[in-house]
Design an enzyme around this catalytic site. Structure first.
Site, PDB file in Angstrom:
ATOM      1  N   TYR A  94      17.490  39.563  -7.418  1.00  0.00           N
ATOM      2  CA  TYR A  94      18.288  38.367  -7.702  1.00  0.00           C
ATOM      3  C   TYR A  94      17.667  37.631  -8.902  1.00  0.00           C
ATOM      4  CZ  TYR A  94      20.417  39.120  -3.079  1.00  0.00           C
ATOM      5  OH  TYR A  94      21.058  39.655  -1.988  1.00  0.00           O
ATOM      6  N   LYS A 122      33.186  34.783  -1.277  1.00  0.00           N
ATOM      7  CA  LYS A 122      32.933  34.264  -2.640  1.00  0.00           C
ATOM      8  C   LYS A 122      33.680  32.954  -2.906  1.00  0.00           C
ATOM      9  CE  LYS A 122      30.709  38.021  -4.213  1.00  0.00           C
ATOM     10  NZ  LYS A 122      29.271  37.891  -4.138  1.00  0.00           N
ATOM     11  N   GLY A 123      33.865  32.154  -1.900  1.00  0.00           N
ATOM     12  CA  GLY A 123      34.508  30.846  -2.088  1.00  0.00           C
ATOM     13  C   GLY A 123      36.005  30.853  -1.814  1.00  0.00           C
ATOM     14  N   THR A 170      37.261  28.607   1.320  1.00  0.00           N
ATOM     15  CA  THR A 170      36.875  27.188   1.213  1.00  0.00           C
ATOM     16  C   THR A 170      38.100  26.416   0.713  1.00  0.00           C
ATOM     17  OG1 THR A 170      36.242  27.220  -1.128  1.00  0.00           O
ATOM     18  CG2 THR A 170      34.547  27.878   0.447  1.00  0.00           C
TER      19      THR A 170
HETATM   20  N1  LIG Z   1      23.936  44.138  -0.870  1.00  0.00           N
HETATM   21  C1  LIG Z   1      23.358  43.072  -0.371  1.00  0.00           C
HETATM   22  O1  LIG Z   1      22.395  43.159   0.345  1.00  0.00           O
HETATM   23  C2  LIG Z   1      23.928  41.719  -0.664  1.00  0.00           C
HETATM   24  C3  LIG Z   1      25.019  41.612  -1.522  1.00  0.00           C
HETATM   25  C4  LIG Z   1      25.569  40.352  -1.735  1.00  0.00           C
HETATM   26  C5  LIG Z   1      25.000  39.255  -1.086  1.00  0.00           C
HETATM   27  N2  LIG Z   1      23.910  39.370  -0.273  1.00  0.00           N
HETATM   28  C6  LIG Z   1      23.299  38.180   0.410  1.00  0.00           C
HETATM   29  O2  LIG Z   1      24.313  37.444   1.054  1.00  0.00           O
HETATM   30  C7  LIG Z   1      24.371  36.106   0.520  1.00  0.00           C
HETATM   31  C8  LIG Z   1      25.790  35.597   0.492  1.00  0.00           C
HETATM   32  O3  LIG Z   1      26.586  36.462  -0.289  1.00  0.00           O
HETATM   33  P1  LIG Z   1      27.766  35.959  -1.197  1.00  0.00           P
HETATM   34  O4  LIG Z   1      27.205  35.014  -2.198  1.00  0.00           O
HETATM   35  O5  LIG Z   1      28.527  37.143  -1.617  1.00  0.00           O
HETATM   36  O6  LIG Z   1      28.618  35.225  -0.098  1.00  0.00           O
HETATM   37  P2  LIG Z   1      29.623  34.049   0.105  1.00  0.00           P
HETATM   38  O7  LIG Z   1      28.962  33.092   1.016  1.00  0.00           O
HETATM   39  O8  LIG Z   1      30.891  34.671   0.539  1.00  0.00           O
HETATM   40  O9  LIG Z   1      29.898  33.378  -1.304  1.00  0.00           O
HETATM   41  C9  LIG Z   1      29.036  32.422  -1.846  1.00  0.00           C
HETATM   42  C10 LIG Z   1      29.762  31.775  -2.991  1.00  0.00           C
HETATM   43  O10 LIG Z   1      30.890  31.058  -2.503  1.00  0.00           O
HETATM   44  C11 LIG Z   1      31.100  29.911  -3.286  1.00  0.00           C
HETATM   45  N3  LIG Z   1      30.986  28.714  -2.426  1.00  0.00           N
HETATM   46  C12 LIG Z   1      30.050  28.418  -1.525  1.00  0.00           C
HETATM   47  N4  LIG Z   1      30.286  27.224  -0.947  1.00  0.00           N
HETATM   48  C13 LIG Z   1      31.406  26.752  -1.507  1.00  0.00           C
HETATM   49  C14 LIG Z   1      32.167  25.571  -1.341  1.00  0.00           C
HETATM   50  N5  LIG Z   1      31.818  24.635  -0.460  1.00  0.00           N
HETATM   51  N6  LIG Z   1      33.280  25.416  -2.085  1.00  0.00           N
HETATM   52  C15 LIG Z   1      33.664  26.372  -2.969  1.00  0.00           C
HETATM   53  N7  LIG Z   1      32.972  27.510  -3.172  1.00  0.00           N
HETATM   54  C16 LIG Z   1      31.863  27.696  -2.447  1.00  0.00           C
HETATM   55  C17 LIG Z   1      30.021  29.912  -4.372  1.00  0.00           C
HETATM   56  O11 LIG Z   1      30.559  30.575  -5.510  1.00  0.00           O
HETATM   57  P3  LIG Z   1      30.217  30.088  -7.014  1.00  0.00           P
HETATM   58  O12 LIG Z   1      28.760  30.374  -7.194  1.00  0.00           O
HETATM   59  O13 LIG Z   1      31.132  30.956  -7.827  1.00  0.00           O
HETATM   60  O14 LIG Z   1      30.555  28.622  -7.095  1.00  0.00           O
HETATM   61  C18 LIG Z   1      28.925  30.733  -3.725  1.00  0.00           C
HETATM   62  O15 LIG Z   1      28.063  31.332  -4.669  1.00  0.00           O
HETATM   63  C19 LIG Z   1      23.730  36.238  -0.861  1.00  0.00           C
HETATM   64  O16 LIG Z   1      23.274  35.011  -1.350  1.00  0.00           O
HETATM   65  C20 LIG Z   1      22.639  37.219  -0.584  1.00  0.00           C
HETATM   66  O17 LIG Z   1      21.542  36.559   0.023  1.00  0.00           O
HETATM   67  C21 LIG Z   1      23.385  40.598  -0.029  1.00  0.00           C
END
Ligand SMILES: NC(=O)c1ccc[n+]([C@@H]2O[C@H](COP(=O)([O-])OP(=O)(O)OC[C@H]3O[C@@H](n4cnc5c(N)ncnc54)[C@H](OP(=O)(O)O)[C@@H]3O)[C@@H](O)[C@H]2O)c1
Length: 276
Positions: A40, A183-184, A187
């Protein structure tokens, strides 16, 4: 009883100060499970976590991942024990800790020497450098192999109202759910975040129709649904405001019967690749 954790993949999007504040907000709100990975922001997320957490280390559950070796212009998959050993020690150093509560292999394929990787992970657990062995994968064939031979403690998978593929696998161990906010899309900002590409198996048109129908607040239902399936739910955040909204949504009481109806209506798409 499931737990709310923090995914840190996107915490550096608005700079280091905001990233530190996100971590501090999570910890002061009672979040214990912090998920990261060496790749990351090319090691920088682990470095920032290492600056913030030492004074809280005993209270936290720290998970990281290895297997993606950084190259000059990106990264390449490398699950060899020699590389993983360097990767794990690099993570421990950046995170300023002697052990990880959970260490994941960050993907992989059936073409890898899975037995060598599995033996590496067992050895780290025996030595106490890692307390639990994890696999983060969306390949059913790889997941089945690890479940059978890997002494796996935890499986990480995408899971949300919009991606329920994980329900089709026989889950025998604790599940950590990522992508729970799609990914939001799950929300209040869903309309701004819709794109022509749709999301996973969803086409853009049907997705817009479904999101318009979902009970409100969407984020509260998204988290409640993820909590029903996963032992740990890992929303990501790129600002303190987003994290605060997530924590508030998680504490919002939802109508369980409405969630039952929603889950009965939404499709469970099958895995399409790497099934056998
Ligand atoms: N292969 C793997 O192992 C792998 C892959 C992916 C993720 N992960 C882990 O899982 C975690 C979560 O994954 P993810 O980031 O894909 O999941 P997610 O929770 O579905 O999406 C997070 C994104 O949603 C948006 N968001 C969050 N709160 C919000 C709100 N209140 N209003 C509007 N938009 C909002 C933001 O996007 P914006 O940044 O665009 O504003 C944030 O970056 C990662 O941080 C990581 O630790 C692991």
């Amino acid at each position: 009883m499931s737990e709310l954790g923090l995914g840190t993949m996107t915490i550096l999007k608005h700079g280091e100060d905001e990233a530190r504040r996100i971590l501090e907000t999570a910890i002061s709100s009672g979040i214990r499970h912090i998920d990261t990975a060496d790749v990351y922001a090319r090691h920088d997320v682990e470095r920032i976590i290492g600056e913030v957490i030492p004074s809280h280390r005993g209270d936290l559950f720290l998970a990281s991942k290895g297997g993606n070796e950084l190259t000059e212009d990106g990264m390449r998959w490398n699950p060899s024990p020699d590389y993983l050993e360097r990767a794990l020690h690099g993570s421990l150093e950046r995170l300023k800790t002697d052990y990880l509560d959970l260490y994941y292999i960050h993907g992989g394929t059936l073409e890898d020497d899975l037995d060598a990787t599995i033996e590496f992970m067992r050895e780290q657990k025996r030595q106490g450098l890692i307390r639990q062995i994890g696999l983060s994968s969306i390949r059913p064939n790889v997941i089945r192999y690890w479940l059978k031979h890997g002494e796996l403690d935890v499986w990480m998978t995408p899971y949300s109202l919009l991606d329920r593929r994980a329900e089709t696998l026989d889950r025998k161990i604790p599940v950590v759910g990522r992508g729970v906010l799609a990914k939001g899309l799950l929300t209040d900002e869903w309309e701004q975040r819709l794109s022509d590409r749709g999301f996973e198996a969803w086409h853009a048109d049907e997705l817009a129709g479904e999101l318009a129908l979902m009970p409100r607040p969407i984020q509260a239902y998204a988290l409640a649904a993820a909590r029903r399936f996963c032992d740990v739910v890992l929303p990501g955040a790129s600002s303190v405001q987003q994290l605060e909204e997530t924590i508030a949504a998680d504490r919002t009481e939802i109508d369980e019967a409405q969630l039952d109806r929603l889950l009965a209506r939404l499709p469970v798409h099958p895995y399409k690749k790497h099934v056998t």
